[in-house]
Design a protein around this motif. Structure first.
Motif, PDB file in Angstrom:
ATOM      1  N   ASP A  34       7.107  17.845  -6.857  1.00 51.49           N
ATOM      2  CA  ASP A  34       8.383  17.301  -6.409  1.00 51.49           C
ATOM      3  C   ASP A  34       8.223  15.868  -5.917  1.00 51.49           C
ATOM      4  OD1 ASP A  34      11.203  17.666  -5.884  1.00 51.49           O
ATOM      5  OD2 ASP A  34      10.678  17.609  -3.763  1.00 51.49           O
ATOM      6  N   GLU A  35       7.182  15.616  -5.108  1.00 53.87           N
ATOM      7  CA  GLU A  35       6.944  14.264  -4.599  1.00 53.87           C
ATOM      8  C   GLU A  35       6.567  13.321  -5.736  1.00 53.87           C
ATOM      9  OE1 GLU A  35       7.207  12.864  -1.474  1.00 53.87           O
ATOM     10  OE2 GLU A  35       8.306  14.709  -1.045  1.00 53.87           O
ATOM     11  N   TYR A  36       5.816  13.803  -6.691  1.00 53.77           N
ATOM     12  CA  TYR A  36       5.447  12.967  -7.840  1.00 53.77           C
ATOM     13  C   TYR A  36       6.694  12.531  -8.603  1.00 53.77           C
ATOM     14  CZ  TYR A  36       3.537  11.481 -12.316  1.00 53.77           C
ATOM     15  OH  TYR A  36       3.245  10.747 -13.451  1.00 53.77           O
ATOM     16  N   LYS A  37       7.555  13.476  -8.916  1.00 53.61           N
ATOM     17  CA  LYS A  37       8.752  13.145  -9.685  1.00 53.61           C
ATOM     18  C   LYS A  37       9.644  12.159  -8.945  1.00 53.61           C
ATOM     19  CE  LYS A  37      10.926  16.692 -11.458  1.00 53.61           C
ATOM     20  NZ  LYS A  37      11.483  18.048 -11.566  1.00 53.61           N
ATOM     21  N   GLU A  38       9.756  12.309  -7.645  1.00 49.87           N
ATOM     22  CA  GLU A  38      10.673  11.475  -6.866  1.00 49.87           C
ATOM     23  C   GLU A  38      10.082  10.118  -6.518  1.00 49.87           C
ATOM     24  OE1 GLU A  38      14.094  10.278  -5.109  1.00 49.87           O
ATOM     25  OE2 GLU A  38      13.781  12.124  -6.250  1.00 49.87           O
ATOM     26  N   ASN A  39       8.798  10.063  -6.197  1.00 50.56           N
ATOM     27  CA  ASN A  39       8.234   8.849  -5.599  1.00 50.56           C
ATOM     28  C   ASN A  39       7.220   8.099  -6.453  1.00 50.56           C
ATOM     29  OD1 ASN A  39       9.644   9.027  -3.076  1.00 50.56           O
ATOM     30  ND2 ASN A  39       8.316  10.754  -2.551  1.00 50.56           N
ATOM     31  N   ILE A  40       6.732   8.720  -7.530  1.00 54.70           N
ATOM     32  CA  ILE A  40       5.721   8.069  -8.365  1.00 54.70           C
ATOM     33  C   ILE A  40       6.188   7.899  -9.808  1.00 54.70           C
ATOM     34  CG2 ILE A  40       3.363   8.213  -9.269  1.00 54.70           C
ATOM     35  CD1 ILE A  40       3.490   7.642  -6.272  1.00 54.70           C
ATOM     36  N   SER A  41       6.749   8.933 -10.396  1.00 53.32           N
ATOM     37  CA  SER A  41       7.009   8.939 -11.837  1.00 53.32           C
ATOM     38  C   SER A  41       7.979   7.846 -12.286  1.00 53.32           C
ATOM     39  CB  SER A  41       7.546  10.306 -12.275  1.00 53.32           C
ATOM     40  OG  SER A  41       8.895  10.478 -11.886  1.00 53.32           O
ATOM     41  N   LYS A  42       8.857   7.392 -11.408  1.00 54.61           N
ATOM     42  CA  LYS A  42       9.874   6.400 -11.796  1.00 54.61           C
ATOM     43  C   LYS A  42       9.377   4.958 -11.707  1.00 54.61           C
ATOM     44  CE  LYS A  42      13.358   9.529  -9.894  1.00 54.61           C
ATOM     45  NZ  LYS A  42      14.375   9.713  -8.820  1.00 54.61           N
ATOM     46  N   ALA A  43       8.180   4.766 -11.174  1.00 55.41           N
ATOM     47  CA  ALA A  43       7.653   3.408 -10.987  1.00 55.41           C
ATOM     48  C   ALA A  43       7.175   2.844 -12.327  1.00 55.41           C
ATOM     49  CB  ALA A  43       6.516   3.427  -9.971  1.00 55.41           C
ATOM     50  N   ARG A  44       7.674   1.662 -12.684  1.00 54.24           N
ATOM     51  CA  ARG A  44       7.398   1.075 -14.000  1.00 54.24           C
ATOM     52  C   ARG A  44       6.192   0.148 -13.988  1.00 54.24           C
ATOM     53  NH1 ARG A  44      13.058  -1.693 -14.097  1.00 54.24           N
ATOM     54  NH2 ARG A  44      12.432  -1.696 -11.886  1.00 54.24           N
ATOM     55  N   THR A  45       5.598   0.005 -15.155  1.00 52.04           N
ATOM     56  CA  THR A  45       4.531  -0.971 -15.338  1.00 52.04           C
ATOM     57  C   THR A  45       5.089  -2.370 -15.134  1.00 52.04           C
ATOM     58  OG1 THR A  45       2.699  -1.582 -16.779  1.00 52.04           O
ATOM     59  CG2 THR A  45       4.844  -1.299 -17.835  1.00 52.04           C
ATOM     60  N   ASN A  76       0.850  -1.189   0.000  1.00 49.96           N
ATOM     61  CA  ASN A  76       0.000   0.000   0.000  1.00 49.96           C
ATOM     62  C   ASN A  76       0.881   1.232   0.000  1.00 49.96           C
ATOM     63  OD1 ASN A  76       0.301   0.947   2.982  1.00 49.96           O
ATOM     64  ND2 ASN A  76      -0.196  -1.224   3.134  1.00 49.96           N
ATOM     65  N   TYR A  77       0.320   2.310  -0.501  1.00 46.93           N
ATOM     66  CA  TYR A  77       1.092   3.556  -0.558  1.00 46.93           C
ATOM     67  C   TYR A  77       0.146   4.739  -0.430  1.00 46.93           C
ATOM     68  CZ  TYR A  77       4.987   6.624  -1.755  1.00 46.93           C
ATOM     69  OH  TYR A  77       5.989   7.577  -1.708  1.00 46.93           O
ATOM     70  N   HIS A  78       0.579   5.719   0.340  1.00 43.76           N
ATOM     71  CA  HIS A  78      -0.164   6.960   0.541  1.00 43.76           C
ATOM     72  C   HIS A  78       0.636   8.093  -0.084  1.00 43.76           C
ATOM     73  CE1 HIS A  78      -2.648   9.982   2.662  1.00 43.76           C
ATOM     74  NE2 HIS A  78      -1.511  10.645   2.797  1.00 43.76           N
ATOM     75  N   PHE A  79       0.011   8.807  -1.006  1.00 40.74           N
ATOM     76  CA  PHE A  79       0.702   9.853  -1.754  1.00 40.74           C
ATOM     77  C   PHE A  79       0.004  11.186  -1.574  1.00 40.74           C
ATOM     78  CE2 PHE A  79       1.111  12.007  -6.045  1.00 40.74           C
ATOM     79  CZ  PHE A  79       2.389  12.508  -5.804  1.00 40.74           C
ATOM     80  N   ASP A  80       0.670  12.119  -0.870  1.00 41.32           N
ATOM     81  CA  ASP A  80       0.210  13.503  -0.768  1.00 41.32           C
ATOM     82  C   ASP A  80       0.838  14.276  -1.913  1.00 41.32           C
ATOM     83  OD1 ASP A  80      -1.445  13.687   1.621  1.00 41.32           O
ATOM     84  OD2 ASP A  80       0.365  13.099   2.699  1.00 41.32           O
ATOM     85  N   TYR A  81       0.001  14.800  -2.774  1.00 45.44           N
ATOM     86  CA  TYR A  81       0.485  15.343  -4.028  1.00 45.44           C
ATOM     87  C   TYR A  81       1.313  16.614  -3.897  1.00 45.44           C
ATOM     88  CZ  TYR A  81       0.892  17.704  -8.343  1.00 45.44           C
ATOM     89  OH  TYR A  81       1.440  18.371  -9.392  1.00 45.44           O
ATOM     90  N   SER A  82       2.432  16.633  -4.596  1.00 39.88           N
ATOM     91  CA  SER A  82       3.147  17.828  -5.032  1.00 39.88           C
ATOM     92  C   SER A  82       3.962  17.386  -6.235  1.00 39.88           C
ATOM     93  CB  SER A  82       4.059  18.416  -3.947  1.00 39.88           C
ATOM     94  OG  SER A  82       5.237  17.634  -3.802  1.00 39.88           O
TER      95      SER A  82
END
Length: 302
Positions: free
Chosen positions: A175-186, A167-173
């Protein structure tokens, strides 16, 4: 806060996930109130990004019109949506968006390279007023809940020991998107990849653009980028799918074992009643405008 587009056009060539053929894609800035528009240059056909233009959600989010489709749009839209871009023209010479490395980080780099341009018109957002949920009989669910923030909560539960419960909780910004979400692959399972190729799909899929799981091991020699990369990619997809709402979201997205199909049903259900949402002009909504200014503070408008 004002509407956004990119500061200048940019073009790339990549491989489509399913056909495995080169695709030329050009991102072009648009003026205010134009929205996100896709254009098939090989077919001379425009397909606006609208819920009613979604034609398939089995393996990816696919939009279409008059029998012409554009597939696998969610990774690009995830980055576009995360950067708060309201107006953009996406020109393609084939029926798939390039898969790049299976994440959205390459699209983030493209946007960073060309920059963001703020337009003269005020930004409009969709604020969730009442919880909306789609649930299946086997316990899968997706929902949108009222909040003054942008939040994504996601959980998954696979029998495969490599993935298991995450599970993962993501508070949007941004900077946080680029570091913690955008690099995750299908990701996918080896037996699924083999089956998809047997029916003419996933021809462009490889360990260069996807995590491949076989029984109790990951076949990619470099391993994972995050311990819970699987659930983070689910959030990446969900952000892209929520772009079909047509406005940047203020609210909390919550899901267990969500999918492109459930996300599509959720966006449709939001618009079934005006009690579920309101469209806000951020120049007039002081509190929400502050939330967005803080979230987008790390991207400079050019």
């Amino acid at each position: 806060m004002k509407q956004r587009t990119i500061a200048k056009a940019v073009e790339i060539v990549g491989i489509g996930l399913h056909k495995g053929v080169p695709v030329k894609m050009r991102l072009e800035p648009l003026e205010a109130n134009q929205g996100i528009i896709f254009y098939r240059s090989d077919e001379a056909l425009t397909i606006p990004l609208k819920i009613e233009n979604v034609v398939d959600t089995k393996m990816a989010t696919v939009i279409g019109k008059d029998g012409i489709v554009i597939s696998t749009i969610e990774h690009l839209l995830s980055a576009v949506y995360a950067y708060g871009i309201d107006n953009l023209r996406v020109v393609l010479d084939n029926d798939e968006v390039p898969v790049l490395d299976g994440s959205s980080s390459g699209y983030c780099m493209l946007i960073d390279e060309v920059g963001i341009k703020e337009l003269s018109e005020s930004k409009k957002v969709i604020k969730i007023k009442k919880e909306v949920e789609v649930r299946t009989e086997d316990g899968k669910r997706v929902s949108l809940k009222p909040s003054n923030h942008i939040v994504y909560d996601f959980s998954i539960d696979f029998e495969n020991p490599v993935i298991g419960q995450q599970n993962y909780h993501f508070d949007y910004s941004i900077d946080e998107y680029k570091e913690n979400i955008s690099k995750a692959r299908t990701f996918g399972f080896l037996h699924e990849v083999q089956y998809l190729r047997s029916i003419g799909l996933a021809q462009g899929g490889s360990m260069e653009n996807a995590i491949v799981v076989d029984d109790d091991k990951i076949l990619n020699p470099e391993g994972l980028r995050y311990e819970n990369e699987f659930v983070r990619h689910k959030i990446l997809d969900a952000i892209g799918d929520m772009s079909l709402l047509g406005y940047t979201l203020i609210g909390e997205y919550d899901a267990h074992a969500g999918s492109h199909h459930l996300n599509h049903l959720l966006t449709k259900k939001v618009y079934e009643s005006e009690e579920n949402y309101e469209i806000l002009d951020l120049d007039e909504a002081q509190k929400e405008s502050y939330v967005f200014q803080k979230a987008y503070a790390l991207v400079d408008a050019n």
